[in-house]
Design a protein around this motif. Structure first.
Motif, PDB file in Angstrom:
ATOM      1  N   LEU A  80       0.813  -1.224   0.000  1.00 21.01           N
ATOM      2  CA  LEU A  80       0.000   0.000   0.000  1.00 21.01           C
ATOM      3  C   LEU A  80       0.847   1.276   0.000  1.00 21.01           C
ATOM      4  CD1 LEU A  80      -2.887  -0.968   2.464  1.00 21.01           C
ATOM      5  CD2 LEU A  80      -2.936  -0.906  -0.031  1.00 21.01           C
ATOM      6  N   VAL A  81       2.150   1.130  -0.150  1.00 18.62           N
ATOM      7  CA  VAL A  81       3.001   2.322  -0.305  1.00 18.62           C
ATOM      8  C   VAL A  81       2.571   3.042  -1.587  1.00 18.62           C
ATOM      9  CG1 VAL A  81       5.356   3.076  -0.819  1.00 18.62           C
ATOM     10  CG2 VAL A  81       4.949   1.383   0.986  1.00 18.62           C
ATOM     11  N   ARG A  82       2.350   4.354  -1.458  1.00 21.47           N
ATOM     12  CA  ARG A  82       1.934   5.152  -2.621  1.00 21.47           C
ATOM     13  C   ARG A  82       3.139   5.474  -3.502  1.00 21.47           C
ATOM     14  NH1 ARG A  82      -2.487   3.332  -0.138  1.00 21.47           N
ATOM     15  NH2 ARG A  82      -4.305   4.204  -1.177  1.00 21.47           N
ATOM     16  N   LEU A  83       2.904   5.673  -4.801  1.00 20.19           N
ATOM     17  CA  LEU A  83       4.014   5.918  -5.719  1.00 20.19           C
ATOM     18  C   LEU A  83       4.811   7.159  -5.300  1.00 20.19           C
ATOM     19  CD1 LEU A  83       2.468   5.125  -9.241  1.00 20.19           C
ATOM     20  CD2 LEU A  83       3.316   3.567  -7.482  1.00 20.19           C
ATOM     21  N   ASN A  84       4.118   8.227  -4.883  1.00 20.26           N
ATOM     22  CA  ASN A  84       4.846   9.433  -4.475  1.00 20.26           C
ATOM     23  C   ASN A  84       5.668   9.216  -3.208  1.00 20.26           C
ATOM     24  OD1 ASN A  84       4.535  11.343  -6.451  1.00 20.26           O
ATOM     25  ND2 ASN A  84       2.645  12.202  -5.609  1.00 20.26           N
ATOM     26  N   GLN A  85       5.227   8.284  -2.387  1.00 22.75           N
ATOM     27  CA  GLN A  85       5.964   7.953  -1.164  1.00 22.75           C
ATOM     28  C   GLN A  85       7.340   7.371  -1.513  1.00 22.75           C
ATOM     29  OE1 GLN A  85       3.320   5.460   1.149  1.00 22.75           O
ATOM     30  NE2 GLN A  85       4.880   5.085   2.707  1.00 22.75           N
ATOM     31  N   VAL A  86       7.385   6.567  -2.561  1.00 21.62           N
ATOM     32  CA  VAL A  86       8.657   5.986  -2.991  1.00 21.62           C
ATOM     33  C   VAL A  86       9.564   7.074  -3.562  1.00 21.62           C
ATOM     34  CG1 VAL A  86       9.761   4.249  -4.448  1.00 21.62           C
ATOM     35  CG2 VAL A  86       7.481   3.820  -3.519  1.00 21.62           C
ATOM     36  N   ILE A  87       8.959   7.962  -4.366  1.00 19.81           N
ATOM     37  CA  ILE A  87       9.741   9.037  -4.993  1.00 19.81           C
ATOM     38  C   ILE A  87      10.423   9.897  -3.932  1.00 19.81           C
ATOM     39  CG2 ILE A  87       9.532  11.186  -6.334  1.00 19.81           C
ATOM     40  CD1 ILE A  87       7.311   9.800  -7.953  1.00 19.81           C
ATOM     41  N   GLU A  88       9.723  10.125  -2.815  1.00 16.06           N
ATOM     42  CA  GLU A  88      10.264  11.011  -1.773  1.00 16.06           C
ATOM     43  C   GLU A  88      11.182  10.259  -0.800  1.00 16.06           C
ATOM     44  OE1 GLU A  88       9.926  14.155  -2.086  1.00 16.06           O
ATOM     45  OE2 GLU A  88       8.379  14.118  -3.635  1.00 16.06           O
ATOM     46  N   SER A  89      11.395   8.956  -1.019  1.00 15.08           N
ATOM     47  CA  SER A  89      12.228   8.171  -0.099  1.00 15.08           C
ATOM     48  C   SER A  89      13.710   8.296  -0.467  1.00 15.08           C
ATOM     49  CB  SER A  89      11.800   6.693  -0.148  1.00 15.08           C
ATOM     50  OG  SER A  89      12.802   5.876   0.425  1.00 15.08           O
ATOM     51  N   ALA A  90      14.481   8.963   0.390  1.00 17.25           N
ATOM     52  CA  ALA A  90      15.921   9.127   0.120  1.00 17.25           C
ATOM     53  C   ALA A  90      16.649   7.778   0.041  1.00 17.25           C
ATOM     54  CB  ALA A  90      16.552  10.044   1.172  1.00 17.25           C
ATOM     55  N   PRO A  91      16.355   6.808   0.926  1.00 16.00           N
ATOM     56  CA  PRO A  91      17.050   5.515   0.822  1.00 16.00           C
ATOM     57  C   PRO A  91      16.778   4.790  -0.503  1.00 16.00           C
ATOM     58  CG  PRO A  91      16.004   5.724   2.966  1.00 16.00           C
ATOM     59  CD  PRO A  91      15.513   6.868   2.142  1.00 16.00           C
ATOM     60  N   VAL A  92      15.540   4.857  -1.002  1.00 13.34           N
ATOM     61  CA  VAL A  92      15.248   4.194  -2.281  1.00 13.34           C
ATOM     62  C   VAL A  92      15.955   4.931  -3.419  1.00 13.34           C
ATOM     63  CG1 VAL A  92      13.462   3.447  -3.891  1.00 13.34           C
ATOM     64  CG2 VAL A  92      13.020   3.370  -1.435  1.00 13.34           C
ATOM     65  N   ARG A  93      15.926   6.251  -3.364  1.00 10.57           N
ATOM     66  CA  ARG A  93      16.584   7.055  -4.388  1.00 10.57           C
ATOM     67  C   ARG A  93      18.086   6.722  -4.437  1.00 10.57           C
ATOM     68  NH1 ARG A  93      14.998  12.303  -6.394  1.00 10.57           N
ATOM     69  NH2 ARG A  93      13.247  12.080  -4.985  1.00 10.57           N
ATOM     70  N   ASP A  94      18.679   6.527  -3.267  1.00 11.71           N
ATOM     71  CA  ASP A  94      20.114   6.256  -3.193  1.00 11.71           C
ATOM     72  C   ASP A  94      20.439   4.838  -3.656  1.00 11.71           C
ATOM     73  OD1 ASP A  94      22.876   6.814  -2.257  1.00 11.71           O
ATOM     74  OD2 ASP A  94      22.403   5.213  -0.825  1.00 11.71           O
ATOM     75  N   ALA A  95      19.650   3.864  -3.215  1.00  9.56           N
ATOM     76  CA  ALA A  95      19.993   2.463  -3.462  1.00  9.56           C
ATOM     77  C   ALA A  95      19.423   1.923  -4.776  1.00  9.56           C
ATOM     78  CB  ALA A  95      19.508   1.600  -2.294  1.00  9.56           C
ATOM     79  N   PHE A  96      18.312   2.507  -5.246  1.00 11.72           N
ATOM     80  CA  PHE A  96      17.639   2.009  -6.451  1.00 11.72           C
ATOM     81  C   PHE A  96      17.163   3.177  -7.319  1.00 11.72           C
ATOM     82  CE2 PHE A  96      17.000  -0.909  -2.911  1.00 11.72           C
ATOM     83  CZ  PHE A  96      17.516  -2.097  -3.434  1.00 11.72           C
ATOM     84  N   PRO A  97      18.104   3.998  -7.822  1.00 10.75           N
ATOM     85  CA  PRO A  97      17.689   5.200  -8.549  1.00 10.75           C
ATOM     86  C   PRO A  97      16.744   4.920  -9.724  1.00 10.75           C
ATOM     87  CG  PRO A  97      20.071   4.810  -8.751  1.00 10.75           C
ATOM     88  CD  PRO A  97      19.565   3.906  -7.687  1.00 10.75           C
ATOM     89  N   ALA A  98      16.906   3.780 -10.393  1.00  9.48           N
ATOM     90  CA  ALA A  98      16.038   3.503 -11.546  1.00  9.48           C
ATOM     91  C   ALA A  98      14.575   3.436 -11.131  1.00  9.48           C
ATOM     92  CB  ALA A  98      16.448   2.204 -12.225  1.00  9.48           C
ATOM     93  N   ILE A  99      14.302   2.969  -9.918  1.00 12.00           N
ATOM     94  CA  ILE A  99      12.913   2.857  -9.470  1.00 12.00           C
ATOM     95  C   ILE A  99      12.310   4.243  -9.259  1.00 12.00           C
ATOM     96  CG2 ILE A  99      11.462   2.144  -7.513  1.00 12.00           C
ATOM     97  CD1 ILE A  99      13.215  -0.353  -7.334  1.00 12.00           C
ATOM     98  N   VAL A 100      13.058   5.114  -8.606  1.00 11.49           N
ATOM     99  CA  VAL A 100      12.558   6.474  -8.376  1.00 11.49           C
ATOM    100  C   VAL A 100      12.418   7.214  -9.706  1.00 11.49           C
ATOM    101  CG1 VAL A 100      13.124   8.702  -7.340  1.00 11.49           C
ATOM    102  CG2 VAL A 100      13.371   6.607  -6.008  1.00 11.49           C
TER     103      VAL A 100
END
Lengths: 329, 173
Positions: A72-92
């Motif tokens: 149920l994580v929203r798409l914008n929630q992932v975009i604003e996640s610094a750890p995801v941006r750092d570890a998986f930039p392609a996803i963001v």
């Protein structure tokens, strides 16, 4: 329009029980694709089971080894996640170019890979479509198929999978966490979707009673060096006509030690290109190597008229994505 | 399927095609009976008579129905009314400035002529409020990117961007 029933599930177990016993029931999470289908009478489900009240599915959990995304994580929630941006930039990067900000505040990571195709014939009830109405034929094969697939199609269906997020998840070896009546299981993201074959209405490998609980992504140097490039008809709020999620790991001599390439907008499911990845390995990360490897992407491609331009666009998109990625390594 | 009950582990799951919902809109609670199929947009317009929120495409493509849900901008056409229960909904009618009159962005739309026919304007303003709140109004280019969910067929985009940019600059800490 009438006839829709709504139920609220307090747990994934109760949700799986309902969708397992009512074959036409569907889980509703963000609802952004499902409400479009209700509005346009395209496979409207008679019953939706709302899982938004289920606890524990809204978190992005981060540790040294992996990142876990709840369904149920929203798409914008992932975009604003610094750890995801750092570890998986392609996803963001894939999510930033997905839909609009309003849609991304509603849409979930659990629902996104299960959204329906944007094929014109699937969305238009007055035309034949084997995916919407098995056995009715495929309007796209001989019709307006500019947006349709050149990879993974069959004589029954050439609809593309529309998700950007799913392409990045396929490239980065994500794992899908699934819950069903018989408990939990995991499957590689690349095994979530099915090829159309002669059953294009069967789009994924989840059993009728199964629902996506979330995903696991292992942190690797490769995933950290990833990139998503989307080609579309306008600069914002548009589906991909071609896209590439790429990742590169270079050794100390500048050679490619490992690579990942997945593409979207051109295939019937999120499409990993193993032959391109293999061809990249051991090469110096040069434009020439990228172009040669990318050329293999269309080895087994089949064009159908209006979409023949994708035979040229796909290798160029992959090569450009790799070039852009190399420039920031 | 009408009001069928399905036994399930952890308690029965009630499936209903009509239900009573309580919506909190602009700080006021409203109880109403809706069909499962009723969208938040239709509930706002047809049941609560809050006609400021506009219906354009009803497919999430035009942004005319943008409202804030718990402070975040969403397409009201893509939300079932029953799923908006327990959320704080703000529509254009609920937007206020510090003086109790116009919100700064409403004022800026007037100052910059951010509209022509006006049909998309409530959605543009609600989306603009969300855009500024999210911190995505740092430049005109960023505003153009993050306002892509709102279409203006009159083409007032240049002035809309100016209104949002000026308001964002004014509200920056």
């Amino acid at each position: 329009m009438s006839g829709l029933a709504y139920a609220r599930a307090a747990s994934l177990e109760s949700a799986t029980e309902v969708i397992g016993s009512h074959r036409a029931a569907e889980v509703i999470a963000g609802g952004t694709d499902l409400l479009q289908r209700l509005e346009e009478h395209v496979l409207p489900p008679p019953l939706v089971v709302d899982i938004n009240g289920v606890e524990g599915l809204r978190a992005i959990e981060v540790d040294d080894h992996e990142i876990r995304l709840g369904a149920l994580v929203r798409l914008n929630q992932v975009i604003e996640s610094a750890p995801v941006r750092d570890a998986f930039p392609a996803i963001v990067e894939a999510l930033i170019v997905t839909a609009s900000p309003q849609v991304r505040n509603l849409a979930t990571v659990g629902g996104n890979p299960l959204q329906k195709t944007r094929c014109l014939y699937f969305r238009d009830q007055s035309t034949p479509c084997n995916k919407r109405e098995p056995g009715s034929g495929c309007g796209a094969l001989e019709g307006r198929n500019r947006i349709n697939a050149i990879l993974g199609g069959s004589e029954h269906c050439i609809a593309t999978h529309p998700s950007d997020f799913a392409v990045a998840m396929a490239a980065l070896d994500a794992t899908v966490l699934v819950v069903g009546a018989r408990g939990e299981r995991r499957l590689p993201f690349t095994e979530l979707h099915r090829l159309p074959g002669d059953t294009p209405h069967l789009e994924h490998n989840l059993a009728p009673d199964e629902v996506i609980e979330g995903y696991r992504l292992t942190r690797t140097p490769l995933a950290r060096h990833s990139h998503y490039l989307k080609v579309r008809d306008r600069g914002e709020f548009e589906w991909a006509i071609c896209s590439a999620a790429v990742a590169l790991e270079l050794d100390h001599g500048g050679r490619i030690a490992d690579a990942r390439v997945a593409v979207g907008g051109v295939a019937t499911k999120p499409w990993r290109l193993g032959q391109v990845e293999t061809a990249l390995q051991g090469r110096q990360a040069t434009a020439e190597a990228f172009a040669e490897a990318a050329a293999l992407s269309v080895q087994n491609a089949v064009a159908h008229g209006d979409n023949a331009y994708k035979l040229a666009l796909l290798p160029r998109t992959i090569a450009r994505a790799l070039t852009e990625l190399r420039e920031r390594l | 399927m009408e009001n069928a009950s399905t036994g399930a582990e952890g308690g029965a799951v009630q499936a209903r095609s009509t239900m009573r919902v309580t919506l909190e809109v602009n700080g006021r609670e409203h109880a109403l009976d809706v069909q499962a199929r009723t969208t938040l947009l239709d509930a706002l317009r047809d049941r609560l008579h809050l006609n400021g929120t506009k219906k354009g495409c009803a497919l999430g493509q035009c942004g005319a129905c943008t409202v804030l849900m718990d402070g975040e901008r969403v397409n009201a056409c893509l939300v079932l009314a029953v799923m908006a229960q327990g959320r704080h909904i703000t529509t254009i009618e609920g937007l206020r400035g510090g003086d109790g009159l116009l919100h700064p962005l409403q004022r800026a739309f007037l100052d910059h002529d951010g509209f022509q026919c006006g049909y998309c304007t409530p959605g543009q303003i609600m989306s603009g409020v969300g855009c500024i709140e999210e911190g995505h109004a740092g430049s005109r280019a960023e505003i153009r990117q993050y306002m892509s969910g709102n279409i203006c067929r009159c083409g007032a985009y240049v002035n809309i961007v100016e209104a949002i940019f000026e308001t964002a600059v004014g509200t920056r800490p």
